[in-house]
Design an enzyme around this catalytic site. Structure first.
Site, short mmCIF file in Angstrom:
data_model
loop_
_atom_site.label_atom_id
_atom_site.label_comp_id
_atom_site.label_asym_id
_atom_site.label_seq_id
_atom_site.Cartn_x
_atom_site.Cartn_y
_atom_site.Cartn_z
N ARG A 179 -11.21 -13.07 -12.42
CA ARG A 179 -12.08 -13.54 -13.62
C ARG A 179 -11.24 -13.18 -14.96
O ARG A 179 -10.65 -12.16 -14.83
CB ARG A 179 -13.75 -12.99 -13.53
CG ARG A 179 -14.48 -13.41 -12.57
CD ARG A 179 -15.84 -12.82 -12.67
NE ARG A 179 -15.73 -11.48 -12.47
CZ ARG A 179 -15.68 -10.34 -13.34
NH1 ARG A 179 -15.91 -10.66 -14.74
NH2 ARG A 179 -15.66 -9.11 -13.05
N LYS A 238 -20.10 -17.04 -11.39
CA LYS A 238 -20.70 -15.95 -12.20
C LYS A 238 -21.48 -16.60 -13.39
O LYS A 238 -22.07 -15.98 -13.81
CB LYS A 238 -19.47 -14.99 -12.61
CG LYS A 238 -19.16 -14.41 -11.19
CD LYS A 238 -20.20 -13.45 -10.63
CE LYS A 238 -19.62 -12.65 -9.53
NZ LYS A 238 -20.92 -11.88 -8.89
N HIS A 256 -26.83 -7.84 -8.93
CA HIS A 256 -25.65 -7.98 -8.19
C HIS A 256 -25.62 -7.25 -7.13
O HIS A 256 -25.11 -5.97 -7.06
CB HIS A 256 -24.45 -7.44 -9.39
CG HIS A 256 -23.04 -7.96 -8.83
ND1 HIS A 256 -21.88 -7.06 -9.13
CD2 HIS A 256 -22.77 -8.98 -8.18
CE1 HIS A 256 -20.85 -7.56 -8.56
NE2 HIS A 256 -21.35 -8.61 -7.99
N SER A 263 -17.18 -4.78 -6.87
CA SER A 263 -16.03 -5.55 -5.91
C SER A 263 -15.41 -4.37 -5.57
O SER A 263 -14.83 -3.25 -5.93
CB SER A 263 -15.18 -6.34 -6.78
OG SER A 263 -14.05 -6.91 -5.95
N LYS A 277 -19.86 -4.21 -0.25
CA LYS A 277 -21.21 -4.83 -0.67
C LYS A 277 -21.36 -6.00 0.72
O LYS A 277 -22.15 -6.04 1.31
CB LYS A 277 -21.39 -5.43 -1.95
CG LYS A 277 -22.68 -6.10 -2.16
CD LYS A 277 -22.68 -6.29 -3.85
CE LYS A 277 -21.50 -6.50 -4.53
NZ LYS A 277 -21.33 -8.22 -4.42
N THR A 278 -20.26 -6.86 0.61
CA THR A 278 -20.14 -7.99 1.64
C THR A 278 -20.19 -7.40 2.84
O THR A 278 -20.72 -7.97 3.99
CB THR A 278 -19.01 -8.90 1.19
OG1 THR A 278 -19.40 -9.58 -0.12
CG2 THR A 278 -18.94 -10.18 2.25
N ASP A 316 -24.20 -11.50 -2.38
CA ASP A 316 -23.70 -11.07 -3.83
C ASP A 316 -24.84 -11.20 -4.89
O ASP A 316 -24.66 -10.31 -5.82
CB ASP A 316 -22.62 -12.14 -4.06
CG ASP A 316 -21.80 -11.53 -5.51
OD1 ASP A 316 -21.38 -10.44 -5.51
OD2 ASP A 316 -21.54 -12.47 -6.24
N ARG A 318 -9.65 -14.15 -1.53
CA ARG A 318 -10.93 -14.44 -1.07
C ARG A 318 -11.15 -15.70 0.02
O ARG A 318 -10.16 -16.51 0.16
CB ARG A 318 -11.61 -15.04 -2.46
CG ARG A 318 -11.88 -14.00 -3.50
CD ARG A 318 -12.92 -13.04 -3.64
NE ARG A 318 -13.14 -12.02 -4.57
CZ ARG A 318 -14.16 -11.35 -4.80
NH1 ARG A 318 -15.15 -11.55 -3.90
NH2 ARG A 318 -14.20 -10.46 -5.79
#
Length: 536
Positions: free
Chosen positions: A61, A201, A220, A238, A242-243, A257, A322
């Site tokens: 980003r 996003k 988030h 990130s 989390k994932t 997410d 990703r």
């Protein structure tokens, strides 16, 4: 102009104020979009059938290039200390130039939904010049069925044109890259970057703005639910896991997410997952690894060998490699994207200073303190110029996507935690035995064992000690976990060096939280870390 695909007959491009002499493809499915991306040489197939694309110089980003239009509605409601303003006049000029830029281009249109709870969902039309971008966003958002498409009316429109270059003098931008969001007219303009994550996003940013007014907490986070219906929410920036940690074969995945928490419980904003793949392995993350071998998955910036085999250990292009895939590519994913109110909230941090314990129990006041702090750390090699660990404080675990002041989200979260009696945990997936470069990464099996004990309730029966630096409760012993690892100071060979590092991190927390002190009550102020006692 030639049109193909299904759409609302009363809601074509013209309804969005757009027109083109090129072809327009509406709501194409995966196979057709992959065929188009290959024919247009936008991407290639891997040896296993996934679509592999590169994003060029933007491999992540561009937060400094993101703008929100400042107008009568947003002037008093947006947190301008955190969000770059764009005038309505500059946005109007930008929008006019976007319309001119796409006027002779082939376009791909997806009509999608953000939010699995119909009471709080947002209809989103995404218009792209790349077929692979259309597949990406189709994977990531919720896909309405054919009948729903016939009556679909967008409440928000995203136009993504990587070939468009903004003019700072003309458009009020900082560079040729732009992400401009008009929260009043609900229009997003993305130009000068091919990084597909900007689209998803932008939807998150819009929901973060809209939902608090309805008493819904946008988060988030990832979320899953156990066999007994015990929902867990995982906050984290990130790289904190989390994932990975929410993809648990013993629990149903709600999403990886972005979620909302309202009167009816937790609901996913999305219909897919956007997982990091750097150093991905079938042993550590079998479910995510399996998706990279599925037709329909999009790999982003992953290095392929001459035979099309992905090399997930190769970060030469970027550490931010990703994969984007529909949620149903995970075997135990929720079909509804909804679940009951959470029983547990887990705040994840990757502490590269090696100070924090692998798990700690938080009081409600401590939970709000750490939620507003949003701490993790960057390590050498992940970003240009990072030579040693650097603390990162991203409030609400997602500052770049928070249009409102953090206190609004923190107050709402505190209220929901109290109403539903939620247990809160801080989990460190970072370093133990020393800081980055000296210690080692927290073993994922240790993290999973501790999480399982927290989520199934067995950790409630453990003995706890009070951490001398942060004041939270840390278990003394947990079945299946070496006791030493539960006390980070004991994992360091040089105890004095640990103490110095701990004092340094506590100071960073205190300095960061100064900006929130006027917005929280005495209980939250009292939850701030401090050296409660001299280390033994």
């Amino acid at each position: 102009m030639t049109e193909i695909g299904k759409r609302n007959p009363d809601c074509g491009l013209e309804a969005c104020g757009l027109s083109t002499t090129g072809d327009v493809s509406y709501n194409l499915a995966s196979a057709s979009l992959i065929e188009a991306a290959l024919a247009r040489r936008e991407a290639r197939l891997t040896a296993h059938g996934a679509l592999s694309a590169e994003t060029g110089r933007h491999t992540g980003r561009s937060p400094k290039d993101k703008h929100i239009v400042r107008d009568a509605r947003t002037d008093a409601t947006v947190w301008w200390d955190n969000n770059r303003a764009m005038s309505a006049a500059h946005f109007d000029q930008l929008y006019a130039d976007f319309r001119a830029h796409l006027a002779n281009r082939d376009l791909f249109v997806q009509d999608l939904i953000g939010g699995a709870d119909p009471a709080h969902s947002l209809n989103v039309r995404v218009i792209t010049e790349f077929a692979w971008h259309s597949l990406f966003i189709r994977n990531l958002l919720i896909r309405p069925d054919g009948d729903a498409l016939r009556s679909f009316v967008p409440a928000m429109t995203i136009i993504d044109l990587p070939s468009f270059k903004a003019d700072p003098a003309r458009h009020g931008t900082l560079s040729e890259t732009v992400i401009a969001i008009d929260l009043t007219r609900m229009i997003v303009l993305i130009g000068g970057t091919a990084y597909a994550g900007e689209m998803k996003k932008s939807v998150f940013t819009a929901l973060n703005y809209l939902l608090p007014e309805k008493g819904v907490m946008p988060m988030h986070c990832s979320a899953n639910v156990g066999p007994e219906g015990n929902t867990a929410v995982f906050f984290g920036l990130s790289g904190t896991g989390k994932t990975t940690l929410s993809a648990d074969p013993t629990r149903v995945l709600i999403g990886d997410d972005e979620h909302g928490w309202g009167a009816q419980g937790v609901f996913n904003f999305e219909g897919g997952c956007y997982a990091k793949t750097i150093r991905l392995s079938p042993e550590a993350e079998p479910q995510i690894f399996a998706t990279t071998r599925r037709f329909g998955t999009v790999l982003e910036n992953v290095v392929l060998d001459p035979d099309g085999e992905p090399d997930f250990d190769d970060g030469s292009r970027t550490e931010n490699t990703r994969c984007a895939y529909p949620l149903d590519f995970i075997d135990n994913a929720s079909a509804s994207g909804r679940a009951d109110h959470p029983k547990n909230i887990v705040m994840l941090t990757a502490d590269a200073f090696g100070v924090m314990p692998p798990i700690a129990k938080l009081t409600p006041a401590q939970a709000m303190y750490h939620f507003l702090s949003g701490y993790t750390a960057k390590v050498a090699g992940t970003e240009r110029g990072v030579k040693e660990p650097e603390a990162t404080f991203s409030t609400c675990f997602g500052a770049p996507f928070m249009p409102r002041h953090p206190s609004e989200y923190g107050t709402l979260l505190k209220k929901l935690i109290a109403e539903h009696g939620v247990d809160c945990w801080l989990v460190n997936t970072g370093w133990t035995g020393g800081a980055f470069g000296t210690g080692r990464r927290m073993p994922i099996l240790v993290t999973r064992t501790l999480l399982a004990a927290a989520l199934d309730g067995s950790l409630h029966g453990a003995g706890f000690r009070t951490d001398p630096n942060f004041g939270f409760a840390v278990p003394i012993a947990v079945n299946g976990v070496e006791p030493t690892i539960l006390d980070p100071r004991q994992t360091w060979a040089d105890k004095a060096a640990y103490d110095r590092q701990a004092r340094r991190l506590v100071g960073m927390f205190a300095t960061n939280f100064e900006k929130f002190e006027a917005h929280v009550d005495a209980a939250v102020l009292g939850a701030a870390p401090e050296l409660l006692e001299a280390a033994e």
